[in-house]
Write a protein that holds these residues in place. Structure first.
Motif, PDB file in Angstrom:
ATOM      1  N   UNK A  34      40.898 -83.921  10.984  1.00 37.25           N
ATOM      2  CA  UNK A  34      39.892 -82.347  10.887  1.00 37.25           C
ATOM      3  C   UNK A  34      39.469 -82.204  10.077  1.00 37.25           C
ATOM      4  N   UNK A  62      42.234 -84.127  21.588  1.00 33.52           N
ATOM      5  CA  UNK A  62      42.639 -82.233  22.260  1.00 33.52           C
ATOM      6  C   UNK A  62      42.032 -81.901  23.646  1.00 33.52           C
ATOM      7  N   UNK A  90      46.511 -73.041  40.231  1.00 34.10           N
ATOM      8  CA  UNK A  90      47.454 -72.840  40.105  1.00 34.10           C
ATOM      9  C   UNK A  90      48.634 -73.172  40.960  1.00 34.10           C
ATOM     10  N   UNK A 143      48.387 -70.340  44.312  1.00 33.87           N
ATOM     11  CA  UNK A 143      46.911 -70.227  44.426  1.00 33.87           C
ATOM     12  C   UNK A 143      47.209 -71.045  45.819  1.00 33.87           C
ATOM     13  N   UNK A 170      31.257 -60.961  47.142  1.00 36.39           N
ATOM     14  CA  UNK A 170      31.144 -59.642  47.623  1.00 36.39           C
ATOM     15  C   UNK A 170      29.215 -59.221  47.361  1.00 36.39           C
ATOM     16  N   UNK A 225      41.866 -80.025  17.513  1.00 35.60           N
ATOM     17  CA  UNK A 225      42.689 -78.506  17.415  1.00 35.60           C
ATOM     18  C   UNK A 225      44.179 -78.785  16.961  1.00 35.60           C
ATOM     19  N   UNK A 226      43.566 -79.298  15.677  1.00 34.62           N
ATOM     20  CA  UNK A 226      44.620 -79.415  14.947  1.00 34.62           C
ATOM     21  C   UNK A 226      44.612 -77.908  13.899  1.00 34.62           C
ATOM     22  N   UNK A 244      44.227 -76.048   6.896  1.00 35.61           N
ATOM     23  CA  UNK A 244      45.549 -75.119   6.123  1.00 35.61           C
ATOM     24  C   UNK A 244      45.596 -74.118   6.223  1.00 35.61           C
ATOM     25  N   UNK A 269      42.057 -73.648  16.985  1.00 34.31           N
ATOM     26  CA  UNK A 269      40.448 -73.980  17.324  1.00 34.31           C
ATOM     27  C   UNK A 269      40.218 -73.469  15.717  1.00 34.31           C
ATOM     28  N   UNK A 270      40.539 -73.399  15.178  1.00 34.41           N
ATOM     29  CA  UNK A 270      40.010 -72.862  13.691  1.00 34.41           C
ATOM     30  C   UNK A 270      39.854 -71.572  14.013  1.00 34.41           C
ATOM     31  N   UNK A 313      41.153 -68.510  10.891  1.00 36.49           N
ATOM     32  CA  UNK A 313      42.065 -69.251   9.602  1.00 36.49           C
ATOM     33  C   UNK A 313      42.203 -68.970   7.526  1.00 36.49           C
ATOM     34  N   UNK A 347      52.430 -66.764  32.724  1.00 29.45           N
ATOM     35  CA  UNK A 347      53.405 -67.866  33.429  1.00 29.45           C
ATOM     36  C   UNK A 347      54.779 -67.347  33.030  1.00 29.45           C
ATOM     37  N   UNK A 406      42.718 -57.526  39.463  1.00 25.27           N
ATOM     38  CA  UNK A 406      42.116 -58.632  40.152  1.00 25.27           C
ATOM     39  C   UNK A 406      41.760 -59.724  39.059  1.00 25.27           C
ATOM     40  N   UNK A 443      41.076 -63.892  39.141  1.00 21.34           N
ATOM     41  CA  UNK A 443      40.758 -64.907  39.246  1.00 21.34           C
ATOM     42  C   UNK A 443      41.390 -65.900  39.484  1.00 21.34           C
ATOM     43  N   UNK A 444      42.221 -66.840  39.029  1.00 19.39           N
ATOM     44  CA  UNK A 444      43.379 -67.223  39.965  1.00 19.39           C
ATOM     45  C   UNK A 444      44.842 -67.079  39.190  1.00 19.39           C
ATOM     46  N   UNK A 445      45.945 -67.338  39.584  1.00 16.82           N
ATOM     47  CA  UNK A 445      47.182 -66.438  39.512  1.00 16.82           C
ATOM     48  C   UNK A 445      47.506 -66.587  38.027  1.00 16.82           C
ATOM     49  N   UNK A 475      43.474 -63.945  33.006  1.00 16.56           N
ATOM     50  CA  UNK A 475      43.827 -62.478  32.531  1.00 16.56           C
ATOM     51  C   UNK A 475      42.818 -61.960  33.339  1.00 16.56           C
ATOM     52  N   UNK A 534      28.180 -52.507  35.582  1.00 14.27           N
ATOM     53  CA  UNK A 534      28.273 -53.623  36.209  1.00 14.27           C
ATOM     54  C   UNK A 534      28.349 -53.215  37.936  1.00 14.27           C
ATOM     55  N   UNK A 537      29.176 -54.877  40.316  1.00 11.44           N
ATOM     56  CA  UNK A 537      30.362 -54.971  41.035  1.00 11.44           C
ATOM     57  C   UNK A 537      31.739 -54.716  40.296  1.00 11.44           C
ATOM     58  N   UNK A 557      34.258 -52.738  41.729  1.00  7.11           N
ATOM     59  CA  UNK A 557      36.241 -53.108  42.241  1.00  7.11           C
ATOM     60  C   UNK A 557      37.085 -52.273  41.384  1.00  7.11           C
TER      61      UNK A 557
END
Lengths: 718, 268
Positions: free
Chosen positions: A121, A265, A650, A653, A711, B1-2, B5, B41-42, B45, B102, B186, B188-190, B193, B248, B250, B254
């Motif tokens: 990389x 990856x 997850x 859900x 919504x 994804x390393x 250095x 993700x570099x 750095x 989690x 609220x 999006x999924x359990x 963020x 916004x 919405x 919310x």
């Protein structure tokens, strides 16, 4: 478990303990002495010409940088499948490494090989590519390049529409999805010059197709390549075609005479592994005054991406051929255009065109029920196919089924006491909706084979042409063999996944393993029994009450062996799904309260594993409904390149899922089996989508049904 | 994804960490749940990574004699979630931290790391803002200083910490007697963020704090709504005021809904 009663037994997978203890051997666990490591320089542009590539002469740990120019004519572009009746521009096949042009962000431009992945990389950052950006097309409807087209007309379409009492029209779209297997793609390639043998360990769905693709791309005979598939941590369709990166690594290993490992990856998997869905459609349905379906018109546009991988044309073709679904419609005009866009190519992803067809058709049928004022169940019932075999206007032949029984069972299960764990419905807070959908899916087809040998101790070794990646081939095929041979399950050992020892076949995809490879196991076991009875007669062994396999093994001069190949036309699984949902009026948040899944996968060998397949498929469909979407901006940049952005569900859900089975045996194989791998992914999508449309009072929103979209739709609802 | 250095140094005391953080391109490593992906993700750095994990004095929860909660910056989020003292005195933190990632990420992720990362979609900064937390930072060269939330959170992924400064402790004052608290979000999924969220603290005698997640680039106190509530408006009007001005439509709706639901829990 008594011998002879194994069909229909819910036995656990024999590999579970090994998997749970971490004793599996995935691709990245393969270590060859002196293995080097690969990383790729990838295009940052969705569309650009490559003006020049400058590679570093030296860097810490750097072994080689390989570009398309270095490979030259040592590699050929991908072989491309041409579905029956389709026009396919095979000249647009995916190149191994980009030569002169890149057509999606993330396309591999150069292969960097170093002593470790981290050093590779680092060195990849030193490769300088001079790009000249070109215009980007991201919508299939905006593209003027057709990579694939399939069309079919049956009957007098114009006359049918002219005579119709009702014509109902709908426009639908499904976004692209990533397959997101827990284990990403990868390979280890090693070349033995003495034997002139290229060995490729590959995280793949089977050995056959990687072998065929590599032989084509590298211009080598299949006998000079060995493909080994170790334990595989999921594929969902995305590992049926070898990755261009695998071809590049294999070519480099050949050229340099060294072992090279590539384990991608998550970012690479998101950007450069083939994606699923990505289809739009406009459908018109003609009905008479009583709601009988007279004719269907469908125009589909598939977002194929920048190039054709081997199976890229298949999902849109499958969607188009299944577009008449479970209904007795004789007249149809169906066209699908696979358009070139500047995105990674699409490919099969669980369902591979089947959910696309079911989603659009079932949305249209609900729309027809609303417009005509007929109950949606009654409308379906009035038009279901009841006589088999049935030839569709798109040219498929359904082998068997009982669509109405699936529908009845789904309605019955949906009518039982609703789940109360979310508390009572409060209509001032939520809007509620229910949905029902029926589906039929193409499964099986082509051929698979099995080789069986009676071992000295009276046990049996079976090599199957099919190869597992979580489905449970081992226990299922052992059940089939034990049942045919009247022996305990522990007497059967299966082996898979090494092209040096695997009998000929096609692979694991399209809900086909039990019907095809399972039938091959049954035939091989039957043939071995024939041989055994002949031997028993010859040496004077009793065959009643059962064959004495230990005595037979000792009596045989040479081990008893049989190999069988099973070939058949497609079989058709089907089902009916029901969903109830609620939408929070204030936030737009969607909750799927309950899902009912009824599948008819023919005769079930192992109901426990079928249940697992249904749940897994349904959960992937729920992800498609709730949150999953591969998002691209107008520059063709993927904006959902990590699990921070890409909304995988997850466990928390997942709603309660109630399942039911109908077993209509297929007449096309000795087991009566069909396929269960995709039903959940096919049926759950239209059921939930129809429930959402129902909650919105008929207003259509394309998946995923995110809170902001719902919504806004609630605000706009009449 | 390393990662690119970098040099790695493990600190075993705050003093040692501060001495290492003098390096002009150093990053402290806490639980690594944000920094390590950024390294991979570099996107980050740094030349030097200063590992704070061996610094024992930075980890731990304590309730002081004057009733304040002191959270060492290296306290794991899981420890905050499990603490009976926190659940008893500052249940808002218990509720908010349950939404952070989690269980496996909370085992590793730290309270201070989450605060210092200053992700505008993170829950803990918003809850600490509502609780009027004070943030103690130290530097090898300039000694220590203490910041409030409004001073600390300077922008998305940006704090007022200067080069060489380290967040060492978060001090949460005792809640007013009888205070009730709620965190509502609220996502999006359990475990994802939050898109929007709200932390509220309410006590008889006019103590009201409302902090919003998703109203801007940093945790924001809804001061107009707090004032109006003290002056006697109902929860629904206060919620409208809290979300007022969020661009916004919405997101505004919310935030208004979430605020109303949170206030309903603490005022009825």
């Amino acid at each position: 478990m008594t011998a002879g009663t194994m069909i229909g037994a819910s036995l656990r997978r024999r590999e579970d303990a090994r998997v749970l203890r971490g004793e599996t051997r995935y691709l990245d666990d393969i270590e060859c002495p002196g293995t080097t490591h690969a990383a790729f320089v990838r295009s940052p542009y969705a569309h650009a010409s490559i003006e020049s590539i400058s590679v570093p002469q030296a860097a810490p740990g750097l072994i080689a940088v390989v570009t398309a120019a270095d490979l030259g004519d040592a590699v050929r572009p991908y072989p491309v499948m041409e579905p029956q009746g389709a026009e396919v521009r095979v000249s647009e096949a995916h190149p191994v490494l980009a030569a002169g042009e890149v057509r999606y962000a993330g396309q591999a431009v150069a292969l960097v090989i170093a002593e470790s992945r981290a050093l590779a990389e680092d060195a990849a950052e030193l490769v300088e590519v001079d790009y000249d950006p070109l215009p980007v097309v991201t919508s299939p409807r905006a593209s003027d390049v057709e990579l694939m087209r399939w069309q079919r007309r049956a009957g007098d379409v114009e006359a049918a529409f002219a005579a119709a009492a009702h014509v109902v029209t709908g426009s639908y779209a499904l976004p692209r999805l990533v397959a997101a297997p827990m284990e990403p793609r990868g390979c280890v390639a090693s070349y033995d010059a003495t034997a002139d043998l290229l060995t490729v360990w590959c995280s793949a769905q089977d050995t056959h197709r990687p072998l065929e693709h590599l032989a084509h791309i590298l211009g080598r005979p299949e006998s000079a390549i060995r493909v080994i598939v170790p334990d595989v941590g999921g594929a969902f369709g995305s590992k049926g075609v070898i990755a261009p990166e695998v071809a590049a690594v294999a070519a480099a290993a050949l050229r340099l005479g060294i072992g090279v490992k590539w384990t991608e990856d998550r970012l690479e998997n998101m950007l450069a592994s083939s994606q699923g869905r990505g289809i739009e459609g406009e459908l018109d349905l003609a009905l008479d005054a009583e709601g009988r379906m007279l004719a269907l018109r469908a125009r589909l546009w598939s977002d194929l991406g920048g190039y054709l991988l081997t199976t890229t044309p298949l999902p849109p073709h499958t969607a188009a051929t299944l577009i008449a679904g479970c209904y007795d419609i004789a007249v149809a005009d169906v066209t699908v255009v696979g358009a070139r866009t500047h995105k990674v190519p699409i490919g099969p992803y669980r369902g591979a065109g089947r959910p696309d067809a079911a989603y659009m058709l079932e949305a249209l049928v609900d729309e027809a029920a609303r417009q005509i004022g007929i109950d949606r169940v009654a409308l379906r019932r009035r038009n279901l196919i009841r006589a088999f075999p049935h030839t569709t206007p798109t040219g498929l032949e359904y082998d068997s089924g009982d669509f109405e029984r699936c529908l009845d069972l789904a309605l019955e299960l949906a009518a039982t006491e609703p789940d109360k764990r979310h508390g009572p419905a409060r209509d001032d807070v939520y809007v509620h909706g229910t949905g029902i959908a029926v589906y039929v899916e193409r499964a099986g087809g082509a051929f698979e084979s099995a080789a069986i040998e009676l071992l000295e101790d009276g046990r049996f070794a079976i090599a199957s042409s099919s190869s597992p990646h979580g489905q449970g081939h081992d226990i299922t095929f052992a059940q089939i063999a034990a049942d045919r041979l009247h022996v305990p399950i522990d007497a059967i050992e299966l082996s898979f996944g090494d092209s040096a020892t695997t009998p000929p076949g096609v692979g694991t995809f399209g809900s086909r393993s039990v019907a095809m490879a399972g039938s091959a196991v049954a035939l091989a076991a039957d043939e071995l029994s024939e041989q055994a009875r002949a031997l028993a007669a010859e040496v004077g062994l009793d065959t009643a009450p059962a064959l004495n396999w230990v005595a037979l093994a000792q009596a045989a001069d040479a081990p008893l062996r049989a190999q069988a190949q099973f070939r058949s036309a497609n079989v058709f699984s089907s089902g009916a799904y029901a969903a109830s949902v609620r939408i929070d009026r204030a936030t737009g948040a969607l909750t799927v309260e309950r899902l009912v899944a009824v599948d008819d996968a023919g005769t079930l060998i192992n109901p426990l594993l079928v249940h697992g397949q249904v749940l897994g498929g349904a959960v992937q469909a729920l992800g498609e409904c709730l949150s999953e979407e591969a998002v691209y901006d107008e520059d063709g940049q993927m904006r959902s390149g990590s699990f921070l952005e890409y909304g995988l569900l997850t466990a928390a859900d997942i709603p309660p899922i109630v399942t039911g089975e109908v077993e209509t045996p297929s007449p096309l194989n000795p087991l009566g089996a069909k396929g269960a791998g995709e039903g959940g992914a096919v049926g759950a999508l239209p059921a939930v989508a129809n429930a959402v449309t129902d909650a919105l009072g008929g207003r259509y929103v394309a998946p995923p049904f995110t809170a902001d979209k719902l919504w806004r739709a609630l605000r706009a609802a009449p | 994804m390393k990662p690119a250095p970098f040099r790695y140094e493990a600190a075993d005391s705050v003093e040692a960490a501060l001495a290492l953080l003098v390096h002009e391109d150093a990053r402290p490593l806490a639980g690594g749940q944000s920094l390590v992906p950024m390294l991979n993700f570099r996107l980050a750095r740094p030349e030097l990574i200063v590992d704070l994990n061996p610094v024992r004095e930075l980890a731990g929860l304590a309730v002081t004699a004057d009733g304040a909660l002191r959270i060492g910056a290296m306290t794991r989020q899981a420890a905050l979630l499990r603490s009976p003292a926190v659940a008893d005195g500052w249940p808002l933190l218990t509720e908010a931290v349950a939404h952070v990632g989690h269980s496996v990420t909370r085992n590793r992720g730290t309270v201070g790391g989450s605060v210092a990362q200053a992700d505008p979609k993170a829950e803990l900064g918003v809850a600490l803002t509502a609780l009027g937390a004070r943030f103690h930072v130290r530097s090898g060269e300039r000694g220590g200083r203490t910041l409030g939330a409004a001073e600390l959170f300077a922008g998305p992924f940006t704090t007022a910490l200067r080069d060489g400064e380290l967040l060492v402790e978060i001090e949460v004052p005792p809640a007013p007697t009888g205070a009730r608290m709620a965190f509502v979000e609220h996502a999006r999924t359990h475990g994802d963020f939050a898109v929007a969220g709200v932390a509220v603290v309410h006590a008889a005698g006019g103590h009201v704090a409302i902090a919003l997640l998703g109203a801007g680039a940093v945790p924001i106190r809804a001061e107009a709504a707090e004032r109006a509530l003290r002056e006697g408006v109902d929860a629904s009007e206060a919620a409208r005021l809290a979300a007022d001005g969020v661009p916004d439509d919405y997101r505004r709706a919310l935030l208004q809904t979430l605020t109303e639901r949170a206030l309903a829990r603490v005022t009825t």
